[in-house]
Each structure stands twice: as C-alpha cells, then as structure tokens.
Write a protein that holds these residues in place. Structure first.
Motif, PDB file in Angstrom:
ATOM      1  N   ILE A   5      32.428  62.921 -25.100  1.00 55.92           N
ATOM      2  CA  ILE A   5      32.155  62.318 -23.796  1.00 55.92           C
ATOM      3  C   ILE A   5      31.611  60.916 -24.041  1.00 55.92           C
ATOM      4  O   ILE A   5      30.625  60.737 -24.751  1.00 55.92           O
ATOM      5  N   GLY A   6      32.263  59.938 -23.449  1.00 53.41           N
ATOM      6  CA  GLY A   6      31.932  58.547 -23.675  1.00 53.41           C
ATOM      7  C   GLY A   6      31.001  57.947 -22.648  1.00 53.41           C
ATOM      8  O   GLY A   6      30.551  58.601 -21.710  1.00 53.41           O
ATOM      9  N   LYS A   7      30.778  56.658 -22.833  1.00 53.93           N
ATOM     10  CA  LYS A   7      29.797  55.934 -22.020  1.00 53.93           C
ATOM     11  C   LYS A   7      30.144  55.871 -20.540  1.00 53.93           C
ATOM     12  O   LYS A   7      29.273  55.629 -19.723  1.00 53.93           O
ATOM     13  N   ALA A   8      31.388  56.121 -20.172  1.00 52.00           N
ATOM     14  CA  ALA A   8      31.740  56.118 -18.740  1.00 52.00           C
ATOM     15  C   ALA A   8      31.041  57.245 -17.986  1.00 52.00           C
ATOM     16  O   ALA A   8      30.921  57.196 -16.768  1.00 52.00           O
ATOM     17  N   CYS A   9      30.561  58.241 -18.708  1.00 53.12           N
ATOM     18  CA  CYS A   9      29.839  59.358 -18.079  1.00 53.12           C
ATOM     19  C   CYS A   9      28.414  58.965 -17.681  1.00 53.12           C
ATOM     20  O   CYS A   9      27.826  59.586 -16.800  1.00 53.12           O
ATOM     21  N   VAL A  10      27.885  57.945 -18.342  1.00 51.78           N
ATOM     22  CA  VAL A  10      26.502  57.552 -18.084  1.00 51.78           C
ATOM     23  C   VAL A  10      26.321  57.281 -16.596  1.00 51.78           C
ATOM     24  O   VAL A  10      27.055  56.504 -15.990  1.00 51.78           O
ATOM     25  N   GLU A  11      25.357  57.955 -16.055  1.00 51.06           N
ATOM     26  CA  GLU A  11      24.966  57.883 -14.645  1.00 51.06           C
ATOM     27  C   GLU A  11      25.934  58.571 -13.691  1.00 51.06           C
ATOM     28  O   GLU A  11      25.585  58.831 -12.555  1.00 51.06           O
ATOM     29  N   CYS A  12      27.142  58.894 -14.110  1.00 51.94           N
ATOM     30  CA  CYS A  12      28.047  59.679 -13.265  1.00 51.94           C
ATOM     31  C   CYS A  12      27.618  61.136 -13.346  1.00 51.94           C
ATOM     32  O   CYS A  12      27.349  61.773 -12.336  1.00 51.94           O
ATOM     33  N   VAL A  13      27.556  61.652 -14.554  1.00 50.70           N
ATOM     34  CA  VAL A  13      27.088  62.995 -14.868  1.00 50.70           C
ATOM     35  C   VAL A  13      27.663  64.054 -13.915  1.00 50.70           C
ATOM     36  O   VAL A  13      26.975  64.941 -13.452  1.00 50.70           O
ATOM     37  N   ASP A  14      28.952  63.942 -13.641  1.00 46.97           N
ATOM     38  CA  ASP A  14      29.648  64.939 -12.834  1.00 46.97           C
ATOM     39  C   ASP A  14      29.875  66.162 -13.726  1.00 46.97           C
ATOM     40  O   ASP A  14      30.357  66.028 -14.843  1.00 46.97           O
ATOM     41  N   THR A  15      29.557  67.329 -13.247  1.00 46.03           N
ATOM     42  CA  THR A  15      29.653  68.526 -14.086  1.00 46.03           C
ATOM     43  C   THR A  15      30.951  69.307 -13.892  1.00 46.03           C
ATOM     44  O   THR A  15      31.042  70.472 -14.284  1.00 46.03           O
ATOM     45  N   SER A  16      31.974  68.684 -13.336  1.00 46.18           N
ATOM     46  CA  SER A  16      33.260  69.367 -13.167  1.00 46.18           C
ATOM     47  C   SER A  16      33.819  69.832 -14.510  1.00 46.18           C
ATOM     48  O   SER A  16      34.434  70.896 -14.601  1.00 46.18           O
TER      49      SER A  16
END
Length: 102
Positions: A5-16
């Motif tokens: 999981i890369g940096k695009a997840c930062v602050e999105c943190v969607d758990t789908s």
C-alpha cells in the motif's frame, strides 16, 4: 513479493480493501491485528498522515484488494512501488509488521 500500500493511501484510509482480503493481511493505521477497525472511531484529524498496510508475510498475492482501492494506492509488488518512486512505502509496510525489507 507482496502487494504494497503506497503513499496515495495516506489520509484516505478507506478500508474497502480490508473487507475483500481473503487472508486478513491488511491492517492499520495503528494496530497490526485489528483489520483497520480503529479507522471507524478516528476523526479526520486523527487520520492525518495515517495509512493502511499489507503484511508481506501473509499476503498471498491474490489481487483482490487492488480494484477496491478508491485511490489506486496498491502496488502489485515491491518492484512496482520502487519504480514509482515509493520505496518509502515499501519500508513502511514491512516495518509496520516488525519486518525488514531486504
């Protein structure tokens, strides 16, 4: 090799991605064994700078998580992350689980 999981997840943190993982190897942002449950009780301010992680020792490389990520934050492996200038995320994923990326 493991999905990362890369940096695009930062602050999105969607758990789908967590809900479709057949081996429950996606966790975070705080705990290595709670399958992202802590996200439900965190405020947007508490999520700042946070992300989810894939346990490289458990990932079976099935790819179920990839189409579920709304921000395309999941790399197919460490090499893809590195080629996208995101070596930092590789290290973060490993370190979150107390592992070292070689």
């Amino acid at each position: 090799m493991s999905f990362i999981i890369g940096k695009a997840c930062v602050e999105c943190v969607d758990t789908s991605c967590v809900t479709v993982c057949p081996v429950d190897c996606i966790n975070g942002p705080l705990y290595i064994d709670q399958l992202g449950e802590e996200v439900r009780t965190m405020t947007p301010d508490e999520l700042k700078g946070k992300q989810l992680y894939i346990d490289p020792s458990m990932c079976i490389n099935c790819g179920a998580c990839v189409p579920e990520c709304p921000v395309d934050a999941i790399y197919r492996d460490e090499d893809e992350a590195v080629s996208n200038n995101d070596l930092e995320s590789v290290h973060k994923n490993y370190e979150f689980y107390g592992l070292k990326y070689e």
